[in-house]
Design a protein around this motif. Sequence first.
Motif, PDB file in Angstrom:
ATOM      1  N   GLU A 101      -2.334 -10.723  56.171  1.00 28.88           N
ATOM      2  CA  GLU A 101      -2.256 -10.353  57.582  1.00 28.88           C
ATOM      3  C   GLU A 101      -1.296  -9.187  57.704  1.00 28.88           C
ATOM      4  OE1 GLU A 101      -1.008 -13.620  60.029  1.00 28.88           O
ATOM      5  OE2 GLU A 101      -2.446 -15.002  59.118  1.00 28.88           O
ATOM      6  N   VAL A 102      -1.550  -8.313  58.648  1.00 37.87           N
ATOM      7  CA  VAL A 102      -0.648  -7.193  58.906  1.00 37.87           C
ATOM      8  C   VAL A 102       0.345  -7.624  59.976  1.00 37.87           C
ATOM      9  CG1 VAL A 102      -0.473  -4.818  59.712  1.00 37.87           C
ATOM     10  CG2 VAL A 102      -2.384  -5.493  58.259  1.00 37.87           C
ATOM     11  N   SER A 103       1.613  -7.426  59.688  1.00 40.68           N
ATOM     12  CA  SER A 103       2.677  -7.821  60.625  1.00 40.68           C
ATOM     13  C   SER A 103       3.141  -6.604  61.412  1.00 40.68           C
ATOM     14  CB  SER A 103       3.860  -8.407  59.869  1.00 40.68           C
ATOM     15  OG  SER A 103       4.914  -8.696  60.768  1.00 40.68           O
ATOM     16  N   GLU A 104       3.338  -6.799  62.700  1.00 41.70           N
ATOM     17  CA  GLU A 104       3.911  -5.734  63.507  1.00 41.70           C
ATOM     18  C   GLU A 104       5.422  -5.722  63.324  1.00 41.70           C
ATOM     19  OE1 GLU A 104       2.854  -6.181  67.578  1.00 41.70           O
ATOM     20  OE2 GLU A 104       0.723  -5.923  67.190  1.00 41.70           O
ATOM     21  N   VAL A 105       5.988  -4.566  63.528  1.00 40.03           N
ATOM     22  CA  VAL A 105       7.438  -4.432  63.504  1.00 40.03           C
ATOM     23  C   VAL A 105       7.931  -4.668  64.922  1.00 40.03           C
ATOM     24  CG1 VAL A 105       9.332  -2.819  63.129  1.00 40.03           C
ATOM     25  CG2 VAL A 105       7.365  -2.811  61.603  1.00 40.03           C
ATOM     26  N   TRP A 106       8.822  -5.626  65.077  1.00 37.00           N
ATOM     27  CA  TRP A 106       9.329  -5.949  66.404  1.00 37.00           C
ATOM     28  C   TRP A 106      10.614  -5.228  66.727  1.00 37.00           C
ATOM     29  CZ3 TRP A 106       8.378 -11.053  69.195  1.00 37.00           C
ATOM     30  CH2 TRP A 106       7.008 -11.322  69.195  1.00 37.00           C
ATOM     31  N   ASN A 107      11.249  -4.702  65.710  1.00 39.46           N
ATOM     32  CA  ASN A 107      12.477  -3.976  65.948  1.00 39.46           C
ATOM     33  C   ASN A 107      12.682  -3.008  64.795  1.00 39.46           C
ATOM     34  OD1 ASN A 107      14.967  -3.098  66.762  1.00 39.46           O
ATOM     35  ND2 ASN A 107      15.784  -5.139  67.142  1.00 39.46           N
ATOM     36  N   VAL A 113      19.590   3.868  66.728  1.00 36.23           N
ATOM     37  CA  VAL A 113      18.657   4.212  67.802  1.00 36.23           C
ATOM     38  C   VAL A 113      17.295   3.607  67.477  1.00 36.23           C
ATOM     39  CG1 VAL A 113      17.539   6.144  69.003  1.00 36.23           C
ATOM     40  CG2 VAL A 113      19.886   6.375  68.205  1.00 36.23           C
ATOM     41  N   LEU A 114      16.608   3.098  68.511  1.00 34.18           N
ATOM     42  CA  LEU A 114      15.276   2.534  68.288  1.00 34.18           C
ATOM     43  C   LEU A 114      14.332   3.585  67.725  1.00 34.18           C
ATOM     44  CD1 LEU A 114      14.635   0.356  71.475  1.00 34.18           C
ATOM     45  CD2 LEU A 114      14.938  -0.441  69.137  1.00 34.18           C
ATOM     46  N   CYS A 115      13.490   3.170  66.789  1.00 36.84           N
ATOM     47  CA  CYS A 115      12.462   4.055  66.240  1.00 36.84           C
ATOM     48  C   CYS A 115      11.447   4.369  67.339  1.00 36.84           C
ATOM     49  CB  CYS A 115      11.741   3.373  65.070  1.00 36.84           C
ATOM     50  SG  CYS A 115      12.818   2.963  63.685  1.00 36.84           S
ATOM     51  N   SER A 116      10.671   5.419  67.120  1.00 39.71           N
ATOM     52  CA  SER A 116       9.641   5.767  68.104  1.00 39.71           C
ATOM     53  C   SER A 116       8.487   4.780  68.009  1.00 39.71           C
ATOM     54  CB  SER A 116       9.138   7.190  67.867  1.00 39.71           C
ATOM     55  OG  SER A 116       8.563   7.293  66.587  1.00 39.71           O
ATOM     56  N   LYS A 117       7.677   4.754  69.048  1.00 40.11           N
ATOM     57  CA  LYS A 117       6.508   3.874  69.059  1.00 40.11           C
ATOM     58  C   LYS A 117       5.256   4.700  68.834  1.00 40.11           C
ATOM     59  CE  LYS A 117       8.124  -0.093  71.513  1.00 40.11           C
ATOM     60  NZ  LYS A 117       7.652  -1.219  72.252  1.00 40.11           N
ATOM     61  N   GLU A 118       4.243   4.040  68.291  1.00 39.88           N
ATOM     62  CA  GLU A 118       3.002   4.731  67.968  1.00 39.88           C
ATOM     63  C   GLU A 118       2.242   5.141  69.235  1.00 39.88           C
ATOM     64  OE1 GLU A 118      -0.289   4.327  64.479  1.00 39.88           O
ATOM     65  OE2 GLU A 118       0.785   2.564  65.094  1.00 39.88           O
ATOM     66  N   PRO A 126       3.307  -1.127  68.569  1.00 39.24           N
ATOM     67  CA  PRO A 126       4.183  -1.293  67.397  1.00 39.24           C
ATOM     68  C   PRO A 126       5.080  -0.077  67.176  1.00 39.24           C
ATOM     69  CG  PRO A 126       1.934  -0.813  66.711  1.00 39.24           C
ATOM     70  CD  PRO A 126       1.909  -0.949  68.203  1.00 39.24           C
ATOM     71  N   PHE A 127       6.214  -0.328  66.559  1.00 35.35           N
ATOM     72  CA  PHE A 127       7.121   0.755  66.196  1.00 35.35           C
ATOM     73  C   PHE A 127       6.563   1.516  65.006  1.00 35.35           C
ATOM     74  CE2 PHE A 127      10.159  -1.946  68.429  1.00 35.35           C
ATOM     75  CZ  PHE A 127      10.890  -0.995  69.137  1.00 35.35           C
ATOM     76  N   LEU A 128       6.852   2.801  64.946  1.00 34.19           N
ATOM     77  CA  LEU A 128       6.593   3.605  63.755  1.00 34.19           C
ATOM     78  C   LEU A 128       7.863   3.579  62.922  1.00 34.19           C
ATOM     79  CD1 LEU A 128       4.878   6.910  64.919  1.00 34.19           C
ATOM     80  CD2 LEU A 128       3.961   5.234  63.354  1.00 34.19           C
TER      81      LEU A 128
END
Length: 190
Positions: A101-107, A113-118, A126-128
């Motif tokens: 299964e592919v897991s999303e990144v939650w943080n 600083v928060l990473c950018s989002k797709e 999901p985060f990039l």
Amino acid sequence: MDKMKKGVSPLIAVVLLIVIGIGLVAIVVPMIREPTEKTMKEASETSERIFDCKNIDYEIMNPCKCIQGSDSAIWFGIENKKNNEIYNFIFQLVMNDNQIEVSEVWNCLKNGVLCSKECEGEETCPFLVNLNSYEKASVRTKIFSDEEINKVITLNVVPEIVINENKATCKDIIKKINIQSLTTCTPSVC
């Protein structure tokens, strides 16, 4: 009368053969060229991906399990070890029944600083985990129940790069995190 029964003159026969030959070439060459060009392009893209993926190196640092009540998440650092950009990472959960299964990144944090989002603006985006040369990030996967986390054997971390504006997955340089042997994170990490 015998002189009247002549066939086609040799000159006309040669001209007809040349015209027929040119016509056949005009029909056959495009039929051969298109598949050949497609195959050459695919081979070139594959060799570029292989070459570019060989120039990628990254390290997984200090993976641990964040336990919050009856829920858990996997937390780890990731570092780009070379002077090449890594566009993103795919996080694959390998379950005890060999399902993936592919897991999303939650943080995801880079330099606090928060990473950018797709896909900006969407709530469940999901985060990039995009890493420039020698850059680091801290990553937390989705939250699992105790039952779910016990089914996960490994977390595969697969880098993605961009070649000629197309994403390419570097499947040959997967790093694996053994979930069953992870230590518990300190509360300050979670």
